[in-house]
Enzyme design. Structure first.
Site: not given
Length: 954
Positions: A681-683, A685-688, A703, A793
């Site tokens: 995954g990609q956030g 400010s960074g990736g997972v 992360k 959530d």
């Protein structure tokens, strides 16, 4: 003369008629006799007319006999007349032998002759012109040869008349009467001529007019005489004679050398009645100031005209001045505003049912939302709230939304003892709720009784809900983006308010169900964790003021009076905890003060949260904005914080965050500890990534975030602290964190089974399986709520399963994008299909928002998707706000116990909504099956997902 006055000879009548424009004729009273003067010529008339024009004519009467410097005064003809002092009251002037003498240059009073009663020579009638002035008396004058004078002062007021006053005849030499004193004196020709003759014979120097004037100026003759009774109307004598006499000044007019005969005739002609003076307007009467100057002579007929122009000029000047002040048309022009900024104000026209001032973006949203005009008319305010909420959630970065999730998500333990410290009351995180874990996370101050200052939505009610999770940040590959982009409603936790004592906290949170006794026993945080949370929360609060989405006020776990359990990390975080707590307290106080003054935005209040009393010596803790429970600091720390209310400069936040992270992160390089990184995954400010731990080969989720690109560094600290303190079988566990080369690495438990979304999408679940998922989720929520954390959530995307069917809650910010299965809903940023109505409408909310989300997730497991998923995001918000409990498509196919479970979970009123504790005891839980029965569903979902990916790859 039969009632008419014959003053002028036939030859002079025509010439005088135009000179004397105000002649009046009066009927002679029956008892009045007339005094007349017969001899008169045209020359004397001309002189008389000119003398009347002089403003100083009144001064000549007295000056006449005394001013021997004038040649005219030397020529006098005296005819001795014997007039006894006790002469009859009625005596005609013709019976007396009156001397005629030219006494002055002109003794004019262009007035008609008015009959008057003859009175003794020692008694005189006060003229109207002088009646209002004080009068003086002189000693009696010898009867026959006395000069008749009256000591009176001119007055402009001629409207009043007085009875005759006793006026003694005095010598001019002895009593130098002022010029004004002779005004209005009755004309006695005999006395005047006798006096002039005596003066001539004696050749004694008479006082000059200058002396007389000085005398009149220096000695004020205005002594107030007793007011006499009103005189008969006929007995009024004009002061014309005296004015005419005064008006002649020998030294200034060449006409003073006329014959004695002419002057004498003029004098007698002007011994007219006083009635004419009464008829003169005040403006035509000479004033003292006028009598002092003979150069400016004006005729009686044009007196007013000479003044009018000056008056008009003055008036126009004054009017112009006033106009300039009040509103002259010649105002300076004001330029139009420069660089104006138009602030849009949205209004609602009840007559037309239309919104006014809507921005174009909002108009487009409304037109595309499918919300009918009828709906807008019925619920205009809800539409505005929904539009505002939608705009906020969609504009915030997804990463911010993820990280703000647990911001200020703690509630106070109402059962905990009140704080005794004097420092500002700060709710502690992790405090058990009096209402149990199911009770909303609303911090006590947030409760209706304790309005939150600066809380978002505080304008509506004391503890406005913190913003919904801001944007669905790079949530797990799943639909985490569905998290409302709007910052999660800030936990009811209010900014710490030193004024609110713990005891005053509301007994129950709004919307919090009463927990069964002991059900939600407060879970104390370990000291090290609390301290870390304090640091993180402080940092988070500083930056989350505007966009932190609090997960709800995290209930603060009550700090037990008993000593905190020592933790291995306590030593490491103790120093930081104290520093962070102090800093947080300072910020909380400053924010509270600013909020009270209306300076803080509602968002700022989201961050602040009072901490519940931790112990008898509970140190007020600043509300953990991040919602992480905070360790109560020693009392000494709290007072210190209160002493310094100001926030640290915002510029130091980055430095503080880095320092805080160094304290809570482990040393080392994660790349040396873990291997086999696979990006899933990609956030923002960074990736997972997934990786295996060296040695144990345990599969973990990692992360990686670049701190420089992370907008909310303080939120990161909050998430770490929350996960550290939330170790539970039903919560994705936090393993470790590292700070290496400016990058933060967070290691978490990895759930291979993926999210519940895949299971509900590719499988049909039974009520037993649904009950099992609900039970595991409720247990995780109960734990979070007991820690004062509101997840905010809860949805299928954030429920992760293992291959064995174990269920855990995730998405504490860092797990947002771990599951690539969520990539399908990543585009649906901020679409809160699972959000409670109170969150959508920006109302206050508590822990029970998670219960509503659980009910929606149950419908999702029944129908495969949440209600309104096919609607546009804005219309979905509208329907949630207006419809309340959603409609289940095939509700009759559900068992009564399941329907009852949904009924209590989906109550629109949070006060009536069940808590996590209540639902765990519901009969529906009896239908739960073994979790292993979920394993086949997980495998089937994984296979279906793999096939789908394969098709897309082809």
């Amino acid at each position: 003369m039969d009632g008419q006055l014959s003053l002028l000879s036939p030859t002079s009548s025509s010439s005088t008629s135009h000179s004397r424009k105000r002649l009046t004729k009066k009927q002679r009273p029956p008892s009045a006799n007339h005094r007349t003067s017969s001899s008169f010529n045209v020359e004397s008339l001309r002189i008389d007319a000119q003398s009347l024009d002089s403003k100083r004519s009144a001064s000549s009467l007295r000056q006449g006999p005394n001013c021997n410097q004038s040649p005219s005064l030397a020529r006098t003809v005296s005819v001795p007349v014997s007039v006894p002092s006790n002469a009859p009251a009625h005596t005609k002037a013709s019976d007396l032998s009156l001397p005629r003498s030219h006494t002055t240059r002109s003794q004019s009073a262009n007035r008609p002759y008015n009959p008057t009663q003859t009175i003794p020579t020692n008694r005189f009638i006060l003229s109207p012109a002088s009646s209002s002035q004080p009068q003086t008396q002189s000693p009696p004058y010898p009867s026959a040869v006395a000069s008749t004078t009256v000591t009176s002062s001119r007055n402009k007021d001629t409207s009043k008349q007085y009875d005759p006053l006793d006026s003694c005849i005095g010598s001019f030499d002895q009593n130098k009467l002022s010029t004004d004193e002779l005004i209005g004196a009755p004309f006695d020709g005999n006395a005047i001529l006798s006096r002039i003759e005596a003066t001539k014979l004696s050749a004694a120097p008479a006082p000059t007019s200058t002396t007389t004037i000085a005398h009149s100026n220096n000695i004020s003759p205005r002594r107030v005489a007793p007011p006499p009774p009103p005189p008969p109307p006929a007995l009024s004598r004009s002061n014309t004679d005296s004015k005419a006499a005064r008006s002649s000044k020998p030294s200034k007019s060449p006409k003073s050398t006329i014959s004695n005969k002419t002057m004498g005739a003029s004098s007698f002609r002007h011994s007219a009645s006083f009635s004419s003076a009464e008829q003169l307007p005040p403006s035509e009467k000479p004033s003292k100031s006028e009598s002092s100057s003979s150069s400016n002579k004006r005729h009686s007929g044009d007196g007013k005209e000479s003044r009018v122009p000056g008056m008009l000029r003055k008036k126009s000047g004054f009017s112009g001045f006033m106009n300039s002040l009040v509103g002259s048309p010649k105002k300076p022009l004001i330029s139009a505003p420069e660089n104006p900024v138009h602030v849009t104000h949205v209004g609602y026209d009840s007559n037309t049912g239309q919104f006014t001032g809507l921005p174009k973006e909002w108009q487009r949203l409304i037109s595309e939302s499918g919300i009918t005009e009828k709906d807008r008319r019925e619920h205009p305010q809800i539409l505005v709230d929904v539009l505002t909420f939608y705009k906020e959630t969609t504009e915030k970065p997804q990463e911010d939304q993820q990280l703000e999730k647990f911001h200020d998500a703690r509630a106070t333990d109402f059962r905990s003892p009140p704080v005794t410290g004097t420092a500002p009351l700060v709710l502690q995180t992790g405090v058990g709720y009096a209402h149990g874990p199911m009770s909303p996370m609303i911090s006590p101050p947030a409760s209706p009784r304790f309005p939150q200052v600066g809380h978002e939505g505080s304008f509506e009610n004391p503890r406005a809900p913190p913003p919904v999770p801001k944007g669905p940040g790079p949530l797990p590959a799943k639909d985490i983006n569905l998290i409302p982009s709007r910052p999660a409603p800030k936990p009811p936790a209010i900014s710490t308010r030193p004024l609110v004592p713990p005891a005053s906290l509301p007994a129950k949170d709004s919307g919090i169900g009463m927990p069964p006794p002991g059900d939600e026993a407060p879970m104390p945080y370990l000291p090290p964790k609390d301290n870390v949370q304090h640091m993180y929360q402080e940092e988070h609060r500083n930056r989350s003021r505007s966009n932190s989405r609090t997960n709800g006020a995290a209930p603060f776990s009550p700090v037990q009076a008993s000593p905190l359990h020592p933790i291995a990390t306590a030593n490491q975080t103790a120093a930081y905890q104290q520093q962070l707590l102090q800093h947080q307290q300072e910020q909380a106080m400053a924010q509270a003060q600013a909020a009270m003054s209306g300076q803080l935005s509602r968002a700022a209040s989201k961050r602040q949260q009072p901490t519940p009393p931790t112990s008898q010596h509970q140190h007020p803790r600043q509300p953990d904005i991040n919602g992480a429970p905070r360790m109560p600091q020693t009392q000494g720390a709290a007072p210190q914080a209160s002493a310094r209310p100001r926030h640290r400069p915002r510029q130091s936040n980055a430095i503080d965050v880095v320092a805080s992270l160094k304290r809570i992160c482990s040393d080392g390089d994660p790349r040396e500890i873990y291997r086999g990184f696979t990006k899933i995954g990609q956030g923002a400010s960074g990736g997972v990534y997934t990786g295996h731990e060296r040695g144990s080969n345990r599969l973990v989720a990692i992360k990686q975030m670049n701190l420089e690109q992370q907008p909310k560094k303080d939120l990161i600290i909050n998430e770490i602290l929350v996960m550290k303190e939330s170790s539970h079988p039903n919560i994705v566990n936090f393993i470790d964190s590292y700070l290496c080369a400016g990058e933060l690495w967070v290691v978490m438990e990895y759930m291979e089974g993926g999210s519940l979304t895949d299971v509900v999408t590719f499988n049909i679940m039974t009520e037993g399986q649904i009950a099992s998922v609900c039970r595991e989720t409720l247990r995780g929520l109960q734990h979070l709520h007991s820690k004062g954390v509101i997840h905010r959530d809860i949805k299928s995307d954030n429920i992760l399963l293992s291959m064995e069917g174990n269920i855990k809650l995730t998405d504490f910010g860092f797990c947002a994008t771990i599951n690539e299965a969520q990539s399908k809903r990543t585009t649906m940023v901020g679409t809160p299909y699972w959000m409670a109505p109170e969150v959508v409408t920006r109302k206050e909310y508590g822990r029970k928002v998670d219960i509503w989300s659980l009910g929606i997730m149950a419908i999702e497991m029944i129908e495969g998707e949440p209600p309104y998923l096919t609607e546009s995001p804005l219309r979905a918000l509208w329907l949630i706000a207006t419809n309340g409990t959603p409609h289940i498509k095939d509700e009759q196919s559900l068992s009564p116990v399941f329907r009852d479970f949904l009924y209590f979970a989906l109550k629109v009123d949070p006060e009536k909504r069940a808590s996590a504790h209540d639902l765990l005891r519901h009969d529906f839980m009896n239908k739960c099956v073994d979790l292993s029965t979920l394993a086949p569903l997980v495998r089937a979902a994984r296979e279906a997902r793999a096939q789908e990916k394969a098709r897309k790859g082809q």
